[in-house]
Design an enzyme around this catalytic site. Structure first.
Site, PDB file in Angstrom:
ATOM      1  N   GLY B 129      41.521  38.594  24.373  1.00  0.00           N
ATOM      2  CA  GLY B 129      40.874  39.234  23.234  1.00  0.00           C
ATOM      3  C   GLY B 129      39.372  39.059  23.344  1.00  0.00           C
ATOM      4  N   ASP B 170      36.099  48.549  30.020  1.00  0.00           N
ATOM      5  CA  ASP B 170      34.637  48.549  30.118  1.00  0.00           C
ATOM      6  C   ASP B 170      34.036  47.313  29.453  1.00  0.00           C
ATOM      7  OD1 ASP B 170      34.454  51.113  31.388  1.00  0.00           O
ATOM      8  OD2 ASP B 170      34.863  52.039  29.455  1.00  0.00           O
ATOM      9  N   ASN B 200      37.658  54.570  31.184  1.00  0.00           N
ATOM     10  CA  ASN B 200      37.870  55.692  30.259  1.00  0.00           C
ATOM     11  C   ASN B 200      36.588  56.166  29.579  1.00  0.00           C
ATOM     12  OD1 ASN B 200      37.353  53.838  28.232  1.00  0.00           O
ATOM     13  ND2 ASN B 200      39.511  53.480  27.749  1.00  0.00           N
ATOM     14  N   HIS B 275      40.650  54.253  19.560  1.00  0.00           N
ATOM     15  CA  HIS B 275      40.562  52.889  20.092  1.00  0.00           C
ATOM     16  C   HIS B 275      41.173  51.836  19.174  1.00  0.00           C
ATOM     17  CE1 HIS B 275      38.909  49.202  21.802  1.00  0.00           C
ATOM     18  NE2 HIS B 275      38.541  48.899  20.578  1.00  0.00           N
ATOM     19  N   GLU B 426      28.423  28.397  33.904  1.00  0.00           N
ATOM     20  CA  GLU B 426      29.143  27.489  33.015  1.00  0.00           C
ATOM     21  C   GLU B 426      30.330  28.169  32.332  1.00  0.00           C
ATOM     22  OE1 GLU B 426      25.889  28.204  32.847  1.00  0.00           O
ATOM     23  OE2 GLU B 426      24.947  26.389  33.627  1.00  0.00           O
ATOM     24  N   HIS B 488      16.922  21.069  27.081  1.00  0.00           N
ATOM     25  CA  HIS B 488      17.979  20.389  27.826  1.00  0.00           C
ATOM     26  C   HIS B 488      18.596  19.230  27.048  1.00  0.00           C
ATOM     27  CE1 HIS B 488      16.487  22.881  31.008  1.00  0.00           C
ATOM     28  NE2 HIS B 488      17.223  22.303  31.934  1.00  0.00           N
ATOM     29  N   ARG B 535      23.023   9.899  30.690  1.00  0.00           N
ATOM     30  CA  ARG B 535      22.239   9.848  31.915  1.00  0.00           C
ATOM     31  C   ARG B 535      21.857   8.404  32.233  1.00  0.00           C
ATOM     32  NH1 ARG B 535      15.899  11.640  32.817  1.00  0.00           N
ATOM     33  NH2 ARG B 535      15.940  11.446  35.081  1.00  0.00           N
TER      34      ARG B 535
END
Lengths: 675, 675
Positions: B129, B170, B200, B275, B426, B488, B535
């Protein structure tokens, strides 16, 4: 200042620095600043220095003395980890960025942070680092330029006429957002957008052959770009030739520059070891020797400084433009005034009055509509006064209700174009919006289902971090979306958008709050707003004049208790009416607080907040069809939350609201259970 | 049952339904179910029915009686809004999905939700979906197949040998994630991946010419795919020929099928109006007439049902494979047992004991390391026992510390390949992980900086919604990242990942908690875990045996007060040691609770939770270098939070921790201010 040395050619340098010498100034500013900080990325600046030298010295039109000159070219470092390249360029060109600023690279509150931050450093157009988004911002800037040119330029008066230059690396090209925005740039034929690909075959994990084997030139040709292949990124003549091709293109341009990361470092050039760490003292000494750079760290000889300095040329660029603009203002005074107003980010005179009147009338009329419809009504009311309001939807125009009667497709020839068909590209759309607002002249809006704010999330964060004036419209705000099911039903999205610092989230409870939220988003200049609207109809709420004014404070007493409140019901959006109905059952001691924006409410002074939510009243129930836990901030450990604790389900909305406990009875029960 | 009508050809239908008749069965199941639900997407099923008919009846190898047959082909509907196509296929092929299930399309708790949900419907391989992610999951499945085949197949025993078929539109191709994963599929030469593009020319906003002008075939060739162009998606012969080409390809295959959305609807075919909404009664009648479909809603004539039924063929497919596998088990008993174990998702015997021993030893040794390093040590300790542990990083291997001594590149020839270089992708990485775990045979892990979980966010949500066993590793967990700056530095990410339902977030305080978090992620089968690591180095914390065991409960008393606690300090990750130091200053009445996973803690029984955080003690201080407000859930209105209230900054980490108030003094002050 140039000191002779065994291998140097001081005479040559003294008289006429070579292009390589000039590029080496950039290289060593980067090398030495990274070494001083003991942190940073020398490899990219060393690799792209030759390209930067040709671009900035021979083509980039800007004015270091006035980084905000409106018709400047925009330069975007999409591979933002190479920030020292940009700082070196800004310093050498003569921007207000001193050698001491460069020495403070990556230090607290310096003007040279680890990645370029437009709110810290003059001359930095956008904040980059999160890969791919710089390119996306640049596409937004190039679109802004194109739309403004179409709107304001007149025969003989190309007052809007600049380019957008982008540097980008393999990382930007691997990111999905590069696909979304390169595709749109091709469709939009943004021929003044020129991107330089730093094709150095190296990313952090090593040679990209193991994970990046795209035929990138073919890929960009497939998007409808002009691609200049196989440029030696260390040969100024080839770079110049490529730029000449770019200047003639009728499509956006990708210049593919083969470069060597860490160019000049005898042992680290061409290797990932030069990417994200200082070269080290010994290697720097070897690099100085190899590149014949005889100067101390942060020392730039006068003739090199002089060759780089762009203040004189920049002053002339701006003066020439100003003369053109003055003549334009004579010939087209209204256009000139309108252009200046828009570029200054000022709303039209009278907007506040129009908005007041519209909102007051809505309160009187009391339409019962979905808030997405109320959003469309607000656009319809405000947009005719705001030609700068330009936006669209990620292929959900008729669901998000972003089209209005005055919408004109930006991908056409209309001078008043104001509507963008973004296609199914939420991330690219949002980052393009950011670029448009950063360019100036626009208040951009973008739209999708609330759940798909996920796809755009880091671009929303970037707009908030930058304090960019963008409007993110999210409809289908809860399980009220119904049959599309849990993949399409937002749960945690309200809370997690609110947690993005400097991001104002609004979830209005009726048409009136919807209009106020749009107005707040339009008037807020120092950050983005997320406007969150329902799919389903919402009841109209009664308000007196003070209540109407207080909507803009983010939270307010919609229905007060007789005397001090014994119980407070706090709700947003579609759940406000539930709270009102429950209050009617719960008796006179109950206060109902409508809280369309917790972010805005939290910014109110303590006295106001305490007046709305008196500390003494701890019997509190929050009601929102989203993450329940978020509301502990307002109800504490002793209150209750009627909220969501898991995913939704595929079913008609009314079935879901009953199933998940969003009923008057459930609210009444939750309140009574508090004792 | 076929009733004659003026234009019908009952004889022909009775004896030998045409391919078009068979496809029309799919069309009308979709048309009628959408109409009955008054909600849904008929256009795509009507457009892709002919392709589905050829694929499912002549090529798709599966067994309706056993949707979990391990060597089945995988079929992924990436354009998941066309869910009725998949439900129609499953029903007609003979899966446990009755006509009554189809009649309950989009109703509460039905097996036919609005979009395909793999946890609701047998035969649905993944939940789709959110556009583009189905393709990404399929790439993960095809990679899983390739790696398993390389590991387990032996001369004459291709026990792992199946294809992955994808339908996509698409919208999938506009989404950035399609770029990321198509690029990797090309690099990895996933030749058993075959994607059908429903070309289409229509998306929700209308003809895509205004927003999607890519040369998609050229784009996919640039990724290294085999592209079959210009296939008439309504001509079974052309579809068959294209599939034959695909079967011979040594690269992934894109089959470009020109189709008409809403095929067969006289007034809505080729238009966006077909659609996303029911065709309407009148148009349905016209469509029945035009396609000569004489049957009532949900009526499938016996000969058509029979031609579709795949139970016999499916039983044979599985029986043939089982015979092969039995012989394989004779010839290679250890391999067969190992394959069966991995496909069953069982951990190796003895894993629990190994993990216990490793964790006990760590507690004894007390290494002072960054938790990202502790994560690498845990991988190093556990991975040799777990060949199913396969993963990698989005180009941050040496920062995320995901490589270990036994890592072998999956993009090579090694039969024991277990490491994936995802490149800077990612979102694609995470959705590929989801596909690998859904395929079976793997516990995948993916890694990036915590802040860039934003890029992957909806894939994390999808793993949680599906209950997929994936491990998302996020390092650089706070302002402790330092110099790279606010782009970051995660702030809101911990809180907002925790708010994703069924997502277990861990932020360990030392090497021991890090190992426990890895173990929990490995042992958790019904959902993903996000492991969040620092870190910077973290102190080791002392624990007795009970404390060591209680880490796995998500929150526990790390240091207790003498008697009932007067004050409770709650902390996670790098802030736990701050809490311990502050407690030492604050005196004997202070309890310190380490809370590595609020999600897991919240699942403990009330008695345990109350024992850790007794309701009577309201003097509580939470300490976390992330969004402060999240912690109101645990400290209420009367406690305090030492947390972040805005963005970080670019500077060395120690400077930032001091600046933002993460010091022992600040914690002590916050506690004392509570009175």
């Amino acid at each position: 200042m140039g000191r002779p040395g065994p291998r140097a050619s001081p005479t040559k340098i003294m008289t006429q620095p070579s292009r390589r010498d000039l590029a080496n100034a950039l290289r060593f500013l980067a090398i030495d600043a990274v070494q001083a900080a003991n942190s940073g990325h020398p490899g990219m600046p060393m690799g792209m220095a030759d390209i930067a030298e040709v671009l900035w010295r021979d083509h980039h039109r800007h004015n270091p003395a006035n980084p905000k000159w409106q018709n400047r070219d925009r330069f975007i470092l999409s591979n933002g980890h190479g920030s020292m390249l940009q700082y070196g360029l800004l310093h050498l060109a003569g921007y207000d960025l001193s050698i001491d600023d460069l020495k403070a690279f990556r230090q607290f509150e310096s003007r040279t942070p680890g990645h370029p931050e437009n709110f810290m450093t003059c001359g930095v157009e956008t904040t980059t680092g999160p890969l791919g988004q710089g390119l996306a911002n640049a596409v937004g800037m190039a679109l802004a330029e194109k739309l403004l040119a179409r709107r304001f330029n007149r025969e003989g008066f190309d007052v809007v006429d600049h380019r957008t230059w982008v540097f980008m690396g393999d990382g930007c090209l691997m990111e999905g957002v590069s696909h979304e925005v390169a595709s749109l740039a091709g469709t939009w034929k943004l021929n003044k957008l020129v991107a330089f690909w730093d094709d150095n075959s190296i990313s952090i994990d090593g040679n990209v052959q193991g994970w990046f084997t795209d035929d990138t030139p073919a890929r960009f040709e497939a998007y409808g770009w002009t691609v200049v292949r196989n440029v030696n990124g260390h040969d100024p003549k080839e770079i110049e030739t490529a730029i000449q091709t770019a200047l003639k293109s009728e499509k956006p341009v990708l210049i593919c520059c083969r470069t060597t990361i860490g160019f000049g470092s005898p042992n680290k050039a061409g290797k990932e070891s030069s990417h994200g760490a200082p070269l080290g003292k010994d290697e720097i000494a070897l690099t100085r020797e190899g590149l014949e750079w005889k100067y101390a760290p942060f020392e730039i000889p006068a003739e090199i400084a002089s060759a780089w300095n762009a203040r004189e040329a920049g002053a002339k660029h701006e003066a020439d433009w100003q003369a053109l603009f003055d003549a334009y203002a004579q010939a087209h005074p209204e256009l000139a005034a309108e252009y200046s107003r828009r570029m200054a980010g000022e709303l039209p005179q009278g907007f506040a009055g129009e908005a007041d009147a519209y909102i007051a009338k809505l309160q009187e009329d009391g339409p019962v509509v979905a808030s997405r419809k109320a959003s469309q009504m607000a656009i319809e009311a405000f947009a005719p006064h705001l030609p700068e309001l330009v936006g669209g939807s990620a292929d959900l125009a008729h669901s998000n209700l972003t089209l209005w009667s005055g919408s004109k497709d930006a991908n056409g020839d209309d001078a008043n174009a104001n509507y963008i068909y973004f296609g199914v590209r939420e991330f690219g759309m949002t980052a393009i919006s950011n670029g448009m607002t950063l360019h100036g002249g626009f208040i951009p809006y973008d739209a999708t289902f609330l759940v798909f704010s996920d796809y755009a999330r880091n671009a929303v964060r970037m707009s908030a971090l930058m304090g960019a004036h963008a409007v993110h419209v999210y409809t289908h705000d809860s399980i009220g979306l119904g049959e599309d099911g849990p993949t399409h039903q937002p749960i945690e999205h309200l809370a997690s958008l609110r947690y993005i610092p400097n991001n104002d989230v609004w979830r209005p409870c009726d048409a009136v709050e919807s209009a106020v939220s749009w107005r707040a988003a339009i008037e807020r200049k120092d950050g983005p707003s997320c406007l969150v609207f329902s799919r389903q109809n919402l009841a109209h709420q009664p308000r007196d004049g003070e209540q109407l004014r207080n909507i803009a404070r983010g939270g307010y007493v919609l229905k007060d208790s007789a005397g001090a409140p014994e119980l407070i019901l706090i709700a947003t959006g579609s759940e406000v009416d539930l709270a009102m109905q429950a209050a009617a059952q719960l008796g006179e001691g109950v206060r109902v607080v409508s809280m369309p924006s917790t972010d805005v409410f939290d910014r109110q002074d303590g006295a106001y907040r305490d007046a709305v939510l008196p500390d003494a009243c701890r019997k509190r129930v929050a009601i929102e069809a989203g993450t329940a836990d978020f509301w502990r901030k307002y109800v504490g450990l002793d209150g209750a939350v009627v909220g969501m604790h898991g995913y939704g389900s595929s079913a008609p909305a009314d079935v879901l609201f009953r199933h998940f406990g969003f009923t008057v009875d459930a609210v009444v029960q939750a309140a009574r259970a508090l004792g």
